[in-house]
Design an enzyme around this catalytic site. Structure first.
Site, PDB file in Angstrom:
ATOM      1  N   SER A  28       0.825  -1.205   0.000  1.00 31.71           N
ATOM      2  CA  SER A  28       0.000   0.000   0.000  1.00 31.71           C
ATOM      3  C   SER A  28       0.858   1.253   0.000  1.00 31.71           C
ATOM      4  O   SER A  28       0.358   2.363   0.056  1.00 31.71           O
ATOM      5  CB  SER A  28      -0.910   0.001   1.230  1.00 31.71           C
ATOM      6  OG  SER A  28      -0.143  -0.143   2.417  1.00 31.71           O
ATOM      7  N   ASN A 115      -1.821  -2.196  13.865  1.00 28.98           N
ATOM      8  CA  ASN A 115      -3.274  -1.996  13.871  1.00 28.98           C
ATOM      9  C   ASN A 115      -3.671  -0.701  14.580  1.00 28.98           C
ATOM     10  O   ASN A 115      -4.484   0.072  14.062  1.00 28.98           O
ATOM     11  CB  ASN A 115      -3.963  -3.196  14.524  1.00 28.98           C
ATOM     12  CG  ASN A 115      -3.695  -4.484  13.759  1.00 28.98           C
ATOM     13  OD1 ASN A 115      -3.176  -4.442  12.631  1.00 28.98           O
ATOM     14  ND2 ASN A 115      -4.028  -5.623  14.354  1.00 28.98           N
ATOM     15  N   THR A 160     -40.034  25.803  -9.820  1.00 34.12           N
ATOM     16  CA  THR A 160     -40.319  24.489  -9.232  1.00 34.12           C
ATOM     17  C   THR A 160     -40.675  23.610 -10.429  1.00 34.12           C
ATOM     18  O   THR A 160     -41.262  24.109 -11.404  1.00 34.12           O
ATOM     19  CB  THR A 160     -41.483  24.516  -8.230  1.00 34.12           C
ATOM     20  OG1 THR A 160     -42.677  24.892  -8.917  1.00 34.12           O
ATOM     21  CG2 THR A 160     -41.230  25.486  -7.073  1.00 34.12           C
ATOM     22  N   HIS A 161     -40.288  22.370 -10.396  1.00 30.47           N
ATOM     23  CA  HIS A 161     -40.490  21.468 -11.556  1.00 30.47           C
ATOM     24  C   HIS A 161     -39.811  22.020 -12.814  1.00 30.47           C
ATOM     25  O   HIS A 161     -40.222  21.709 -13.921  1.00 30.47           O
ATOM     26  CB  HIS A 161     -41.973  21.238 -11.851  1.00 30.47           C
ATOM     27  CG  HIS A 161     -42.790  20.919 -10.639  1.00 30.47           C
ATOM     28  ND1 HIS A 161     -43.037  19.632 -10.222  1.00 30.47           N
ATOM     29  CD2 HIS A 161     -43.408  21.730  -9.748  1.00 30.47           C
ATOM     30  CE1 HIS A 161     -43.791  19.664  -9.119  1.00 30.47           C
ATOM     31  NE2 HIS A 161     -44.020  20.926  -8.813  1.00 30.47           N
ATOM     32  N   SER A 282     -14.253  23.675 -28.176  1.00 32.37           N
ATOM     33  CA  SER A 282     -14.496  22.417 -28.873  1.00 32.37           C
ATOM     34  C   SER A 282     -13.427  22.224 -29.934  1.00 32.37           C
ATOM     35  O   SER A 282     -12.936  23.187 -30.518  1.00 32.37           O
ATOM     36  CB  SER A 282     -15.881  22.459 -29.517  1.00 32.37           C
ATOM     37  OG  SER A 282     -15.946  21.558 -30.600  1.00 32.37           O
ATOM     38  N   LYS A 288     -17.764  27.252 -29.910  1.00 33.02           N
ATOM     39  CA  LYS A 288     -18.174  26.726 -28.602  1.00 33.02           C
ATOM     40  C   LYS A 288     -17.333  27.246 -27.436  1.00 33.02           C
ATOM     41  O   LYS A 288     -16.135  27.445 -27.538  1.00 33.02           O
ATOM     42  CB  LYS A 288     -18.073  25.188 -28.597  1.00 33.02           C
ATOM     43  CG  LYS A 288     -19.120  24.489 -29.420  1.00 33.02           C
ATOM     44  CD  LYS A 288     -20.548  24.704 -28.911  1.00 33.02           C
ATOM     45  CE  LYS A 288     -20.805  24.000 -27.589  1.00 33.02           C
ATOM     46  NZ  LYS A 288     -20.752  22.548 -27.721  1.00 33.02           N
ATOM     47  N   ASN A 290     -17.459  25.888 -23.497  1.00 29.08           N
ATOM     48  CA  ASN A 290     -18.153  24.880 -22.688  1.00 29.08           C
ATOM     49  C   ASN A 290     -17.867  25.007 -21.195  1.00 29.08           C
ATOM     50  O   ASN A 290     -16.744  25.296 -20.807  1.00 29.08           O
ATOM     51  CB  ASN A 290     -17.739  23.477 -23.154  1.00 29.08           C
ATOM     52  CG  ASN A 290     -18.153  23.213 -24.592  1.00 29.08           C
ATOM     53  OD1 ASN A 290     -19.191  23.699 -25.045  1.00 29.08           O
ATOM     54  ND2 ASN A 290     -17.332  22.473 -25.308  1.00 29.08           N
ATOM     55  N   GLU A 295     -19.355  20.857 -15.189  1.00 27.07           N
ATOM     56  CA  GLU A 295     -19.676  19.507 -15.682  1.00 27.07           C
ATOM     57  C   GLU A 295     -18.836  18.442 -14.989  1.00 27.07           C
ATOM     58  O   GLU A 295     -19.337  17.395 -14.576  1.00 27.07           O
ATOM     59  CB  GLU A 295     -19.451  19.431 -17.199  1.00 27.07           C
ATOM     60  CG  GLU A 295     -20.475  20.175 -18.011  1.00 27.07           C
ATOM     61  CD  GLU A 295     -20.148  20.115 -19.496  1.00 27.07           C
ATOM     62  OE1 GLU A 295     -20.839  19.396 -20.220  1.00 27.07           O
ATOM     63  OE2 GLU A 295     -19.197  20.797 -19.923  1.00 27.07           O
ATOM     64  N   TYR A 322      -9.207  -6.071  13.759  1.00 30.27           N
ATOM     65  CA  TYR A 322      -8.590  -5.639  12.506  1.00 30.27           C
ATOM     66  C   TYR A 322      -8.650  -6.738  11.453  1.00 30.27           C
ATOM     67  O   TYR A 322      -8.454  -7.921  11.739  1.00 30.27           O
ATOM     68  CB  TYR A 322      -7.123  -5.222  12.722  1.00 30.27           C
ATOM     69  CG  TYR A 322      -6.454  -4.811  11.424  1.00 30.27           C
ATOM     70  CD1 TYR A 322      -6.607  -3.526  10.931  1.00 30.27           C
ATOM     71  CD2 TYR A 322      -5.733  -5.728  10.662  1.00 30.27           C
ATOM     72  CE1 TYR A 322      -6.037  -3.154   9.713  1.00 30.27           C
ATOM     73  CE2 TYR A 322      -5.162  -5.365   9.452  1.00 30.27           C
ATOM     74  CZ  TYR A 322      -5.318  -4.071   8.976  1.00 30.27           C
ATOM     75  OH  TYR A 322      -4.771  -3.720   7.766  1.00 30.27           O
ATOM     76  N   GLN A 327      -7.388  -2.089   4.788  1.00 34.25           N
ATOM     77  CA  GLN A 327      -6.405  -1.318   4.038  1.00 34.25           C
ATOM     78  C   GLN A 327      -7.058  -0.642   2.831  1.00 34.25           C
ATOM     79  O   GLN A 327      -6.566   0.372   2.340  1.00 34.25           O
ATOM     80  CB  GLN A 327      -5.279  -2.259   3.579  1.00 34.25           C
ATOM     81  CG  GLN A 327      -4.194  -1.598   2.781  1.00 34.25           C
ATOM     82  CD  GLN A 327      -2.993  -2.506   2.613  1.00 34.25           C
ATOM     83  OE1 GLN A 327      -2.335  -2.870   3.577  1.00 34.25           O
ATOM     84  NE2 GLN A 327      -2.729  -2.904   1.382  1.00 34.25           N
ATOM     85  N   LYS A 330      -8.160   3.297   2.388  1.00 34.75           N
ATOM     86  CA  LYS A 330      -7.319   4.465   2.136  1.00 34.75           C
ATOM     87  C   LYS A 330      -7.518   5.095   0.772  1.00 34.75           C
ATOM     88  O   LYS A 330      -7.741   6.304   0.663  1.00 34.75           O
ATOM     89  CB  LYS A 330      -5.856   4.131   2.384  1.00 34.75           C
ATOM     90  CG  LYS A 330      -5.555   4.180   3.853  1.00 34.75           C
ATOM     91  CD  LYS A 330      -4.221   3.627   4.225  1.00 34.75           C
ATOM     92  CE  LYS A 330      -4.342   2.974   5.587  1.00 34.75           C
ATOM     93  NZ  LYS A 330      -5.212   1.771   5.595  1.00 34.75           N
TER      94      LYS A 330
HETATM   95  N1  ARG Z   1      -1.207  -1.179   5.655  1.00 34.26           N
HETATM   96  C1  ARG Z   1      -2.084  -1.678   6.668  1.00 34.26           C
HETATM   97  C2  ARG Z   1      -3.431  -1.008   6.577  1.00 34.26           C
HETATM   98  O1  ARG Z   1      -3.499  -0.015   5.979  1.00 34.26           O
HETATM   99  C3  ARG Z   1      -1.494  -1.423   8.014  1.00 34.26           C
HETATM  100  C4  ARG Z   1      -1.970  -2.336   9.078  1.00 34.26           C
HETATM  101  C5  ARG Z   1      -1.480  -3.696   8.811  1.00 34.26           C
HETATM  102  N2  ARG Z   1      -1.662  -4.561   9.918  1.00 34.26           N
HETATM  103  C6  ARG Z   1      -1.519  -5.842   9.804  1.00 34.26           C
HETATM  104  N3  ARG Z   1      -1.651  -6.546  10.845  1.00 34.26           N
HETATM  105  N4  ARG Z   1      -1.266  -6.383   8.632  1.00 34.26           N
HETATM  106  O2  ARG Z   1      -4.430  -1.464   7.087  1.00 34.26           O
END
Ligand code: ARG
Length: 457
Positions: A28, A115, A160-161, A282, A288, A290, A295, A322, A327, A330
């Site tokens: 990650s 965690n 309205t509408h 355009s 044009k 835009n 949008e 956990y 993960q 994120k």
């Molecule tokens: N990268 C993990 C997350 O975002 C961190 C926590 C990982 N914990 C574990 N026991 N694998 O959730």
């Protein structure tokens, strides 16, 4: 023994090397690197707490803090190479700390798990992001208030509408959005209040055997209190979902505003023009111009709502505590925050440049028998029950339509005729929250005081 940098920090129990596909799939770091400032801040505070509680020696703590500060600078300058092998930001920091200060680095993770670490980092990060959102919402409201003030006397048809209903002040119309954004600010504020509790000390899920001082640490990191239950602390992502929900509603509001600006800029309406700097042309039609920004913001509201649904779905089946599924929170929340911040910044920048075609708006405000209600109200004041007045005016409108004339061109009481102009109609709605210019001016002042901090939110 292999040097610690070349093995996984959790690798001792494993016989096989991690499969390459697994490394790619589980990493990650390419997105959670953005947590580095908060990760290091929490680690420094945790380390100081460990020393205060005599869980680790003071000298070791100082060595660790110095190392962490150097890593922060390296990350700030983009000097720390990111490696899939090291999974996430927590492992990158810890592994670099080992390189810098040797085995003492291993003491940092005492009484802590990734965690409670990741839950703390994310709360710290989102607390800052929420502050930025609140500030951007303020800027948008101030831009809308400036425009509302400039255009208080500009009248346009209220719909309205999407049918012409009654004339309103453009200032009044814009204040509707100021109110939406004010509620968005309150929602974020509320969410921040619940978010502001500290997971650290929960360790993996059950708490820790070391005599940590969670209350000192919470205070050090600006949290109101430590989370009251260690299992909840490591598995709760309500704060992510609540913020995503507030974000989805912000985007819904911006999307409605976008839809109106797009309609209003369309030549059949021709109510406004957006600044050139915020429009595009355009590739085929040279004439044009835009409204791409409204949008795109309207379009991006879909993706933010999508992230909210993804987060709810992500959490709904998870047993305590956990789970690695988490993960996945994120990218959804990071993209949500980026999208909302970008959209708000663009609106704050674009709104001051909006050109209002007030004559065209005013002309349309009087179309479609928009003051028919005023005629009915006048009859009521002369003693006619409202339902009856409604029917009388309904018949008058039908006959005016047939004769292709306006209401005031019909044979009506001379005393009523001046009440049927759009100006009279607007100013007659002199009720708190109504569109009478007096009310709108006051509402603008009240909102401005709130936005500039001269009055409580
Ligand atoms: N990268 C993990 C997350 O975002 C961190 C926590 C990982 N914990 C574990 N026991 N694998 O959730």
């Amino acid at each position: 023994m292999e040097s610690i940098q070349n093995t996984k920090l959790w690798g001792a129990r494993f016989e096989q090397e991690t499969n390459q596909l697994v490394e790619q799939f589980t990493a990650s770091i390419h997105y959670d690197v953005r947590l580095f400032r908060h990760d290091i801040r929490a680690s420094i505070a945790h380390c100081r707490m460990l020393a205060r509680q005599q869980i680790i020696p003071q000298a070791d703590a100082e060595c660790i803090v110095t190392g962490l500060e150097q890593i922060r600078q390296e990350l700030e300058r983009g000097q720390l190479p990111l490696q899939v092998r090291l999974e996430d930001i927590h492992m990158h920091v810890e592994s670099r700390l080992h390189e810098l200060i040797g085995p003492v680095a291993g003491k940092l993770h005492t009484a802590r798990s990734r965690n409670d670490q990741v839950a703390t980092d994310l709360r710290l990060y989102m607390r800052d992001e929420i502050d930025q959102l609140i500030e951007l919402l303020n800027q948008c409201q101030l831009a809308l208030l400036d425009l509302a003030e400039r255009e208080v006397t500009t009248l346009l048809p209220g719909f309205t509408h999407l049918q012409i209903a009654q004339p309103v002040s453009l200032g009044h119309h814009l204040l509707a959005y100021v109110n939406m954004l004010a509620r968005d600010q309150q929602r974020l504020h509320d969410a921040k209040g619940r978010l502001n509790q500290m997971p650290l000390g929960s360790a993996a899920l059950a708490g820790t055997t070391f005599p940590v001082d969670r209350f000192w640490l919470a205070q050090e990191l600006g949290f109101a209190a430590p989370c009251a239950n260690s299992m909840d602390a490591v598995s709760d992502r309500d704060f992510v979902i609540e913020t995503a929900a507030a974000a989805a509603l912000i985007m819904t509001h911006l999307s409605r505003l976008s839809e109106e600006l797009i309609l209003w800029m369309s030549p059949p309406f021709a109510f406004i023009d957006l600044p050139d700097a915020f429009c595009t042309g355009s590739s085929i039609m040279p004439q044009k111009k835009n409204p791409d920004i409204p949008e795109l913001i309207r379009g991006k509201s879909g993706r933010v709502t999508g992230h909210l649904v993804a987060l709810l779905t992500l959490m709904k089946g998870l047993p305590l505590s956990y789970n690695r599924d988490m993960q996945e929170d994120k990218e959804a929340i990071f993209d949500t925050l980026d999208t909302v911040k970008g959209s708000l910044a663009l609106y704050a920048a674009m709104i001051p440049g909006i050109t209002v075609r007030s004559q065209r708006m005013a002309a349309m405000a009087g179309e479609g028998y928009a003051t028919a209600t005023d005629l009915a109200d006048a009859l009521v004041r002369q003693g006619t029950p409202f339902r009856e007045a409604h029917e009388i005016v309904g018949r008058l409108v039908r006959s005016a339509l047939e004769q292709q004339v306006t209401l005031d061109q019909l044979d009506i009481d001379e005393a009523i005729r001046p009440l049927l102009t759009t100006e009279a109609s607007v100013n007659a709605r002199d009720v708190y929250g109504g569109t009478a210019l007096r009310q709108v001016r006051e509402a603008i002042q009240t909102a401005r005081k709130r936005c500039t901090g001269k009055e409580p939110a």
